[in-house]
Design a protein around this motif. Structure first.
Motif, PDB file in Angstrom:
ATOM      1  N   CYS A 109       0.846  -1.195   0.000  1.00  0.00           N
ATOM      2  CA  CYS A 109       0.000   0.000   0.000  1.00  0.00           C
ATOM      3  C   CYS A 109       0.882   1.246   0.000  1.00  0.00           C
ATOM      4  O   CYS A 109       1.555   1.538   0.985  1.00  0.00           O
ATOM      5  N   ARG A 110       0.879   1.963  -1.125  1.00  0.00           N
ATOM      6  CA  ARG A 110       1.736   3.142  -1.258  1.00  0.00           C
ATOM      7  C   ARG A 110       0.863   4.387  -1.411  1.00  0.00           C
ATOM      8  O   ARG A 110      -0.030   4.423  -2.274  1.00  0.00           O
ATOM      9  N   ILE A 111       1.130   5.396  -0.583  1.00  0.00           N
ATOM     10  CA  ILE A 111       0.258   6.573  -0.500  1.00  0.00           C
ATOM     11  C   ILE A 111       1.058   7.849  -0.715  1.00  0.00           C
ATOM     12  O   ILE A 111       2.149   8.017  -0.161  1.00  0.00           O
ATOM     13  N   MET A 112       0.493   8.745  -1.489  1.00  0.00           N
ATOM     14  CA  MET A 112       1.023  10.101  -1.627  1.00  0.00           C
ATOM     15  C   MET A 112       0.064  11.042  -0.908  1.00  0.00           C
ATOM     16  O   MET A 112      -1.112  11.130  -1.269  1.00  0.00           O
ATOM     17  N   SER A 113       0.552  11.728   0.121  1.00  0.00           N
ATOM     18  CA  SER A 113      -0.271  12.683   0.861  1.00  0.00           C
ATOM     19  C   SER A 113       0.038  14.101   0.401  1.00  0.00           C
ATOM     20  O   SER A 113       1.205  14.512   0.387  1.00  0.00           O
ATOM     21  N   ARG A 114      -1.004  14.816   0.040  1.00  0.00           N
ATOM     22  CA  ARG A 114      -0.874  16.212  -0.401  1.00  0.00           C
ATOM     23  C   ARG A 114      -1.481  17.097   0.687  1.00  0.00           C
ATOM     24  O   ARG A 114      -2.683  17.056   0.935  1.00  0.00           O
ATOM     25  N   HIS A 115      -0.644  17.923   1.341  1.00  0.00           N
ATOM     26  CA  HIS A 115      -1.081  18.648   2.534  1.00  0.00           C
ATOM     27  C   HIS A 115      -1.522  20.077   2.278  1.00  0.00           C
ATOM     28  O   HIS A 115      -2.033  20.730   3.189  1.00  0.00           O
ATOM     29  N   ASN A 116      -1.295  20.601   1.109  1.00  0.00           N
ATOM     30  CA  ASN A 116      -1.795  21.944   0.819  1.00  0.00           C
ATOM     31  C   ASN A 116      -2.498  21.925  -0.530  1.00  0.00           C
ATOM     32  O   ASN A 116      -2.467  20.943  -1.252  1.00  0.00           O
ATOM     33  N   GLY A 117      -3.160  23.018  -0.835  1.00  0.00           N
ATOM     34  CA  GLY A 117      -3.970  23.036  -2.042  1.00  0.00           C
ATOM     35  C   GLY A 117      -3.328  23.705  -3.235  1.00  0.00           C
ATOM     36  O   GLY A 117      -4.008  23.987  -4.223  1.00  0.00           O
ATOM     37  N   SER A 118      -2.021  23.998  -3.166  1.00  0.00           N
ATOM     38  CA  SER A 118      -1.347  24.623  -4.299  1.00  0.00           C
ATOM     39  C   SER A 118      -1.532  23.774  -5.552  1.00  0.00           C
ATOM     40  O   SER A 118      -1.535  22.543  -5.490  1.00  0.00           O
ATOM     41  N   ARG A 119      -1.699  24.438  -6.676  1.00  0.00           N
ATOM     42  CA  ARG A 119      -1.948  23.723  -7.918  1.00  0.00           C
ATOM     43  C   ARG A 119      -0.745  22.873  -8.325  1.00  0.00           C
ATOM     44  O   ARG A 119       0.396  23.295  -8.189  1.00  0.00           O
ATOM     45  N   VAL A 120      -0.999  21.681  -8.810  1.00  0.00           N
ATOM     46  CA  VAL A 120       0.031  20.734  -9.236  1.00  0.00           C
ATOM     47  C   VAL A 120      -0.005  20.623 -10.760  1.00  0.00           C
ATOM     48  O   VAL A 120      -1.070  20.435 -11.345  1.00  0.00           O
ATOM     49  N   LYS A 121       1.155  20.728 -11.388  1.00  0.00           N
ATOM     50  CA  LYS A 121       1.212  20.654 -12.847  1.00  0.00           C
ATOM     51  C   LYS A 121       1.280  19.203 -13.319  1.00  0.00           C
ATOM     52  O   LYS A 121       1.844  18.337 -12.651  1.00  0.00           O
ATOM     53  N   ASN A 122       0.735  18.981 -14.501  1.00  0.00           N
ATOM     54  CA  ASN A 122       0.691  17.650 -15.088  1.00  0.00           C
ATOM     55  C   ASN A 122       1.997  17.353 -15.830  1.00  0.00           C
ATOM     56  O   ASN A 122       2.027  17.195 -17.049  1.00  0.00           O
ATOM     57  N   SER A 144      -8.696  20.288  -3.111  1.00  0.00           N
ATOM     58  CA  SER A 144      -7.475  19.614  -3.567  1.00  0.00           C
ATOM     59  C   SER A 144      -7.797  18.297  -4.253  1.00  0.00           C
ATOM     60  O   SER A 144      -7.198  17.939  -5.274  1.00  0.00           O
ATOM     61  N   THR A 145      -8.760  17.580  -3.702  1.00  0.00           N
ATOM     62  CA  THR A 145      -9.176  16.319  -4.307  1.00  0.00           C
ATOM     63  C   THR A 145      -9.717  16.535  -5.714  1.00  0.00           C
ATOM     64  O   THR A 145      -9.332  15.836  -6.658  1.00  0.00           O
ATOM     65  N   ALA A 146     -10.597  17.520  -5.860  1.00  0.00           N
ATOM     66  CA  ALA A 146     -11.181  17.801  -7.177  1.00  0.00           C
ATOM     67  C   ALA A 146     -10.111  18.215  -8.177  1.00  0.00           C
ATOM     68  O   ALA A 146     -10.128  17.790  -9.347  1.00  0.00           O
ATOM     69  N   HIS A 147      -9.151  19.037  -7.733  1.00  0.00           N
ATOM     70  CA  HIS A 147      -8.078  19.494  -8.619  1.00  0.00           C
ATOM     71  C   HIS A 147      -7.216  18.325  -9.098  1.00  0.00           C
ATOM     72  O   HIS A 147      -6.962  18.178 -10.303  1.00  0.00           O
ATOM     73  N   LEU A 148      -6.774  17.481  -8.168  1.00  0.00           N
ATOM     74  CA  LEU A 148      -5.886  16.377  -8.532  1.00  0.00           C
ATOM     75  C   LEU A 148      -6.615  15.315  -9.356  1.00  0.00           C
ATOM     76  O   LEU A 148      -6.019  14.693 -10.248  1.00  0.00           O
ATOM     77  N   LYS A 149      -7.907  15.106  -9.075  1.00  0.00           N
ATOM     78  CA  LYS A 149      -8.689  14.173  -9.892  1.00  0.00           C
ATOM     79  C   LYS A 149      -8.710  14.624 -11.346  1.00  0.00           C
ATOM     80  O   LYS A 149      -8.556  13.812 -12.262  1.00  0.00           O
ATOM     81  N   GLN A 150      -8.883  15.906 -11.552  1.00  0.00           N
ATOM     82  CA  GLN A 150      -8.948  16.442 -12.909  1.00  0.00           C
ATOM     83  C   GLN A 150      -7.589  16.399 -13.600  1.00  0.00           C
ATOM     84  O   GLN A 150      -7.487  15.987 -14.770  1.00  0.00           O
TER      85      GLN A 150
END
Length: 382
Positions: A109-122, A144-150
């Motif tokens: 089980c490998r997890i990436m935790s994102r702790h702030n909402g800064s935009r992440v580039k693809n 943050s969830t909606a942003h990363l899902k997209q």
């Protein structure tokens, strides 16, 4: 039958911020509830030192770019030796080594935790982290969830919003309206050298050179419109303003929030995308009315006229009027604070946070066990 997990957290930062506090508190909760936890972090970080003092297993890894090749090999040795069920990386600085090493050593089980909402580039490196090397992504806000899902085309079963949890203070609304609140006010007044009947408004948010001018402006407005209250902020910065700065230990937080008649949260004006701040959930847990910005993350918990009051962060002129309403409409405010406290108790406690995390671990375990059984069956047939 209850399952106990071996969990390894990785962190590359030497700071002691909300990210590190979450890793530390979550690890202690998991250990208390029978799970095994190890932390991989820079040896000179406060997270490493505090975890070691609490008896958690720790491994010093700097995660500095020049040490990457050697530390990647060291991480594979750690994971192979510990054989954890979970490796949870908490930032890009450690994820690009830790998650890759966890994949190489077949951590289930490998997890990436994102702790702030800064935009992440693809970008290609980010795709590796969020799509190839981890099974799940944890965020601290719905935005943050909606942003990363997209951005990365993640499904609902790959990414989860799990906000930071707090330990609930043991105080009732009735007690806080009487002796508890009076005692907290007097203690704060004595600490600041003010009259014993002084009243207080809390000021929270990012205190840096860019935000100090806005903080001072609003504090001045508050002082003119609400002369009976002193603005006070938890911090040790020395600034010339109407705000009283007060350094606090973790143990003093609850009494501080209980002394306030309301609190105002200011976001980082350079980045409105963030998590749900601990300052807001702690204030709500102490029945303190919260006034905050209508920004992503914060709006997960702060609903205008239901759990608190909101303002446009780009137009703070409305704040004095909102503050005046909050201080002078006691019956409506009691309803707000009761609803806010109930919301925190249901979704934003340490117990709620860790139970949600364990639910994801169990989800992954079911998938892993099925895959293992299928592979074993195919090998038997061959």
């Amino acid at each position: 039958m209850k399952t106990f997990y071996k969990i390894i957290h990785t962190s590359s930062r030497t700071l002691w911020g909300n990210r590190e506090k979450r890793i530390f508190c979550e690890s202690l909760w998991m250990k208390k509830n029978g799970h095994q936890v190890a932390i991989v972090a820079p040896g000179d970080s406060l997270l490493f030192e505090k975890a070691k003092k609490k008896g958690l297993t720790v491994y010093p890894i700097s995660f500095k770019p020049l040490a990457g090749i050697g530390e990647y090999g060291r991480l594979k040795q750690i994971f192979a030796g510990e054989q954890p069920f979970v490796v949870n990386a908490h930032g890009k600085g450690d994820a690009k080594l830790a998650l890759k090493a966890a994949q190489a050593t077949k951590v289930p089980c490998r997890i990436m935790s994102r702790h702030n909402g800064s935009r992440v580039k693809n970008t290609w490196p980010n795709k590796k982290i969020y799509k190839a090397w981890c099974h799940y992504v944890f965020t601290t806000s719905k935005d943050s969830t909606a942003h990363l899902k997209q951005i990365f085309s993640l499904s609902d079963m790959q990414i989860f919003s799990i906000p930071d949890g707090i330990i609930m203070p043991d105080v009732s609304q009735e007690a806080l309206n009487n002796t508890t609140k009076i005692a907290a006010r007097q203690k704060l007044a004595n600490t600041l050298g003010l009259e014993t009947d002084a009243r207080f408004i809390g000021v929270f948010g990012k205190i840096d050179p860019q935000s100090i001018s806005q903080l001072c402006k609003v504090a001045g407005q508050v002082s003119r419109h609400v002369t009976s209250h002193h603005p006070v902020s938890a911090g040790d910065e020395k600034i010339e303003s109407p705000v009283h700065m007060l350094p606090l230990t973790e143990e003093e937080n609850d009494a501080y929030y209980q002394a306030l008649d309301c609190c105002i949260y200011f976001p980082d004006t350079r980045n409105f995308y963030q998590r749900v701040p601990w300052e807001i959930t702690r204030a709500m847990a102490c029945f303190c009315p919260v006034i905050g910005p209508d920004t992503p993350g914060i709006r997960d918990i702060l609903i205008d006229n239901k759990t608190g009051r909101v303002f446009d962060p780009r137009q703070s002129e409305s704040l004095p009027k909102i503050i005046s309403w909050t201080l002078n409409t006691s019956q409506a405010v009691q309803t707000l604070t009761r609803t806010a406290r109930d919301l925190v108790e249901k979704y934003y406690t340490m117990d709620a946070m860790c139970r949600n995390i364990l639910r994801i671990y169990r989800l992954r375990q079911v998938k892993f066990d099925r895959q293992f059984q299928t592979n074993a069956h195919e090998n038997t047939i061959v």
